[in-house]
Design a protein around this motif. Structure first.
Motif, short mmCIF file in Angstrom:
data_model
loop_
_atom_site.label_atom_id
_atom_site.label_comp_id
_atom_site.label_asym_id
_atom_site.label_seq_id
_atom_site.Cartn_x
_atom_site.Cartn_y
_atom_site.Cartn_z
N VAL A 166 0.99 -1.10 0.01
CA VAL A 166 -0.18 0.02 0.28
C VAL A 166 0.83 1.27 -0.08
CG1 VAL A 166 -1.63 1.27 1.32
CG2 VAL A 166 -2.06 -1.24 1.13
N GLN A 167 1.92 1.30 0.89
CA GLN A 167 2.76 2.35 0.67
C GLN A 167 3.51 2.41 -0.26
OE1 GLN A 167 4.41 5.41 2.26
NE2 GLN A 167 3.87 4.34 4.04
N ALA A 168 3.86 1.53 -1.22
CA ALA A 168 4.67 1.44 -2.49
C ALA A 168 3.71 2.06 -3.46
CB ALA A 168 5.02 0.24 -2.74
N ALA A 169 2.36 1.81 -3.50
CA ALA A 169 1.17 2.43 -4.28
C ALA A 169 1.23 3.93 -4.01
CB ALA A 169 -0.13 1.71 -4.18
N ALA A 170 1.31 4.27 -2.88
CA ALA A 170 1.06 5.72 -2.64
C ALA A 170 2.38 6.42 -3.14
CB ALA A 170 1.04 6.00 -0.77
N TRP A 171 3.52 5.88 -2.79
CA TRP A 171 4.75 6.40 -3.19
C TRP A 171 4.70 6.87 -4.88
CZ3 TRP A 171 8.24 2.47 -0.67
CH2 TRP A 171 8.60 2.85 0.73
N HIS A 172 3.93 5.77 -5.63
CA HIS A 172 3.98 5.95 -7.08
C HIS A 172 2.61 6.77 -7.39
CE1 HIS A 172 7.01 2.93 -6.71
NE2 HIS A 172 7.47 3.21 -7.84
N GLY A 173 1.91 7.34 -6.55
CA GLY A 173 0.76 8.24 -6.99
C GLY A 173 -0.53 7.34 -7.22
N LEU A 174 -0.31 6.12 -7.28
CA LEU A 174 -1.77 5.18 -7.41
C LEU A 174 -2.67 5.38 -6.36
CD1 LEU A 174 0.28 1.96 -8.68
CD2 LEU A 174 -0.66 3.87 -10.04
N LEU A 175 -2.25 5.55 -5.31
CA LEU A 175 -3.11 5.85 -4.07
C LEU A 175 -2.81 7.34 -3.71
CD1 LEU A 175 -2.96 2.44 -2.07
CD2 LEU A 175 -5.07 3.15 -3.58
N ASN A 176 -3.69 7.93 -2.92
CA ASN A 176 -3.44 9.17 -2.13
C ASN A 176 -2.39 9.24 -1.46
OD1 ASN A 176 -3.66 11.73 -0.41
ND2 ASN A 176 -5.36 12.17 -1.69
N PRO A 177 -1.36 9.86 -1.69
CA PRO A 177 -0.04 9.93 -0.99
C PRO A 177 -0.18 10.37 0.66
CG PRO A 177 0.42 11.71 -2.34
CD PRO A 177 -1.09 10.88 -2.82
N ASP A 178 -0.87 11.24 0.87
CA ASP A 178 -1.34 11.84 2.09
C ASP A 178 -2.04 10.65 2.84
OD1 ASP A 178 -1.72 13.25 4.31
OD2 ASP A 178 -2.81 14.85 3.50
N TRP A 179 -3.15 10.36 2.35
CA TRP A 179 -4.00 9.45 3.20
C TRP A 179 -3.26 8.13 3.28
CZ3 TRP A 179 -9.00 10.25 0.03
CH2 TRP A 179 -9.55 11.64 -0.10
N TRP A 180 -2.90 7.41 2.36
CA TRP A 180 -2.39 6.11 2.39
C TRP A 180 -1.06 5.83 2.67
CZ3 TRP A 180 -6.31 2.56 2.73
CH2 TRP A 180 -7.35 2.81 2.20
N GLY A 181 -0.21 6.92 2.48
CA GLY A 181 1.32 6.95 2.66
C GLY A 181 1.50 7.60 4.21
N TYR A 182 0.50 7.90 4.78
CA TYR A 182 0.75 8.56 6.22
C TYR A 182 -0.31 8.35 7.03
CZ TYR A 182 1.40 12.69 9.49
OH TYR A 182 1.51 13.41 10.50
N ARG A 183 -1.46 8.36 7.02
CA ARG A 183 -2.50 8.37 7.86
C ARG A 183 -3.29 7.25 8.05
NH1 ARG A 183 -3.21 14.04 8.81
NH2 ARG A 183 -2.30 15.35 6.83
N LEU A 184 -3.70 6.44 7.21
CA LEU A 184 -4.34 5.29 7.48
C LEU A 184 -3.58 4.36 7.79
CD1 LEU A 184 -7.09 6.05 4.43
CD2 LEU A 184 -7.35 6.24 6.65
N LEU A 185 -4.08 3.33 8.60
CA LEU A 185 -3.28 2.15 9.23
C LEU A 185 -2.77 1.15 7.78
CD1 LEU A 185 -2.38 0.63 11.66
CD2 LEU A 185 -4.37 -0.72 11.71
N PRO A 186 -3.55 0.80 6.93
CA PRO A 186 -3.23 0.08 6.09
C PRO A 186 -1.88 0.55 5.32
CG PRO A 186 -5.58 0.06 5.56
CD PRO A 186 -5.05 1.05 6.59
N GLY A 187 -1.65 1.75 5.24
CA GLY A 187 -0.33 2.24 4.68
C GLY A 187 0.78 2.48 5.52
N VAL A 188 0.49 2.47 6.84
CA VAL A 188 1.73 2.57 7.78
C VAL A 188 1.76 1.53 8.77
CG1 VAL A 188 1.48 5.06 7.72
CG2 VAL A 188 0.11 3.84 9.39
N LEU A 189 1.12 0.38 8.63
CA LEU A 189 1.35 -0.77 9.67
C LEU A 189 2.55 -1.19 9.61
CD1 LEU A 189 -0.28 -2.70 11.44
CD2 LEU A 189 -0.64 -4.06 9.51
N TRP A 190 3.00 -1.09 8.52
CA TRP A 190 4.61 -1.78 8.47
C TRP A 190 5.63 -0.91 9.43
CZ3 TRP A 190 8.78 1.27 6.67
CH2 TRP A 190 8.35 2.35 5.89
#
Length: 339
Positions: A166-190
C-alpha cells in the motif's frame, strides 16, 4: 525513550503552529517515529504482561490489554476534549477543525477516536476537538490487531508486506500519498510492525535486530533516491515519512539496548518525567494555540509562551489525573500476572 517522545511531541506542536525545517514538516516525521515507538513499546507490554504462554495471548489477557489501553488513552484525552468544548462554547471561536453546530455523530466520533482516522471519508475533521487525534485513531486500530499479530508471526509478516505494498502504491501516486502513505493504518502498519520486530529480535535474535536497525536507514535512503529519480519524492509526505524511518529505527534500537540503572539515576528520572509530559503536549497544544491566539507565533517569546503553556498544562493533568491511574494500572498488571 522519554526524552525522545518529549522532543517528538514538541515537533508536532511546532509543526501545527506553522513551523517548518528546511521546507519539511517535522510533525510528520515525528508521527512516523511515534509509530515505530508504539510498535516496540506495545509489543513489549503484551509480551511481558498479557502473554501467559509462549503460544501467545489468550482471549482473557487480550481483553486485559484492551482495558489497559483504554485507561492509558482516555483520561487525559477526555479532559482535553472537554476543555476544548468548554473553550469553544464560552470564550472561543470556530476554527478550521471546529465548525459548529456539532451533531450527535460528531460527538460520537470524538468519543470513539477511531472514526477520526477516517476524516477524509466521513468528514470528521469538520468537528474534531483534538485535531491530532486522527493519529490516535490509527494507534487504536493497531492495538486492536496487535495481539493477533503477535500470536501468529506469519500473519504479522504478511500484514507488513501488504502494508508496504500500500505504501509503495502511495509512493507511485496510485493511491493518495497523504492518506495512504501517512495517515491510514493499511499504509503505515509496517512502521508499527518494524518497532514490534525490533522488540522481538532484540530478545531472540539480537544480531538480526541490529541488522534491521541499520538496514532501515539504508533502505530509506535508497527509496528516496529512487523516488527522486522517478519524480515522486516531492509528493506529500514521502520525504518526511522516509526521514522518520531513517531516524526512528536506529534511535529506538539504540535507546532500548542500554540497561536501565537500578535504582533509577537522576538522569533516568528526568527521562521519565519528560516522557510523562509528551502525551499531554500532543493532546493539548491545539487548545493552547487557539487559547493564546498563536496560530503563527512570531519570535522566541511567543514560541516559548506556547511551549511553556502546553508543558505546564501537561504536567498538571499528568500529576492530578493520569499518575493516580498509572499507579493503579501497574498494580493491576501484577495482579493479572499472578492470576
Amino acid at each position: 525513550m522519554g526524552t525522545l517522545r518529549f522532543l517528538l511531541a514538541l515537533l508536532v506542536l511546532y509543526s501545527h503552529a506553522g513551523g517548518r525545517i528546511q521546507q519539511l514538516n517535522p510533525g510528520v516525521t515525528a508521527v512516523a517515529v511515534f509509530y515505530i515507538i508504539s510498535g516496540y513499546v506495545m509489543s513489549a507490554l503484551v509480551r511481558r504482561y498479557y502473554c501467559p504462554s509462549p503460544a501467545g495471548p489468550t482471549l482473557p489477557s487480550t481483553g486485559h490489554f484492551y482495558l489497559d489501553r483504554i485507561l492509558r488513552l482516555y483520561p487525559q484525552y477526555l479532559f482535553y476534549a472537554a476543555a476544548t468544548a468548554v473553550w469553544l462554547y464560552t470564550i472561543g471561536h470556530p476554527t478550521a477543525f471546529l465548525q459548529p453546530p456539532a451533531h450527535a455523530i460528531d460527538w460520537l466520533r470524538n468519543l470513539l477516536i477511531v472514526p477520526l482516522n477516517g476524516y477524509m471519508f466521513n468528514g470528521a475533521d469538520r468537528f474534531t476537538l483534538i485535531p491530532p487525534a486522527w493519529s490516535l485513531g490509527a494507534e487504536v486500530q493497531f492495538y486492536l490487531v496487535l495481539p493477533l499479530l503477535l500470536r501468529w508471526p506469519r500473519l504479522a509478516a504478511a500484514s507488513a508486506a501488504a502494508s508496504l505494498a500500500v505504501q509503495a502504491a502511495a509512493w507511485h501516486g496510485l493511491l493518495n500519498p497523504d492518506w495512504w502513505g501517512y495517515r491510514l493504518l493499511p499504509g503505515v502498519l509496517w512502521l508499527f510492525l518494524l518497532g514490534s520486530a525490533l522488540q522481538r529480535w532484540q530478545r531472540t535474535r539480537p544480531r538480526l535486530a541490529h541488522v534491521l536497525a541499520l538496514g532501515a536507514p539504508a533502505a530509506a535512503v535508497l527509496v528516496a533516491l529512487y523516488l527522486q529519480a522517478r519524480g515522486y519524492l516531492a509528493q506529500p509526505y514521502h520525504r518526511e515519512v522516509l526521514l522518520g524511518l531513517l531516524l526512528g529505527a536506529p534511535l529506538v534500537h539504540g535507546l532500548t539496548r542500554a540497561p536501565r540503572a537500578q535504582p533509577p539515576t537522576r538522569r533516568a528520572r528526568l527521562d521519565d518525567m519528560l516522557g510523562n509530559l509528551s502525551y499531554g503536549i500532543f493532546l493539548n497544544h491545539f487548545l493552547c494555540i487557539w487559547w493564546l491566539g498563536l496560530e503563527a507565533p512570531q519570535g522566541a517569546t511567543q514560541w516559548l509562551a506556547l511551549m511553556g503553556a502546553s508543558m505546564l498544562a501537561s504536567a498538571s493533568t499528568y500529576l492530578w489525573l493520569e499518575r493516580p491511574i498509572v499507579h493503579w494500572r501497574r498494580h493491576w498488571r501484577i495482579a493479572t500476572i499472578k492470576k
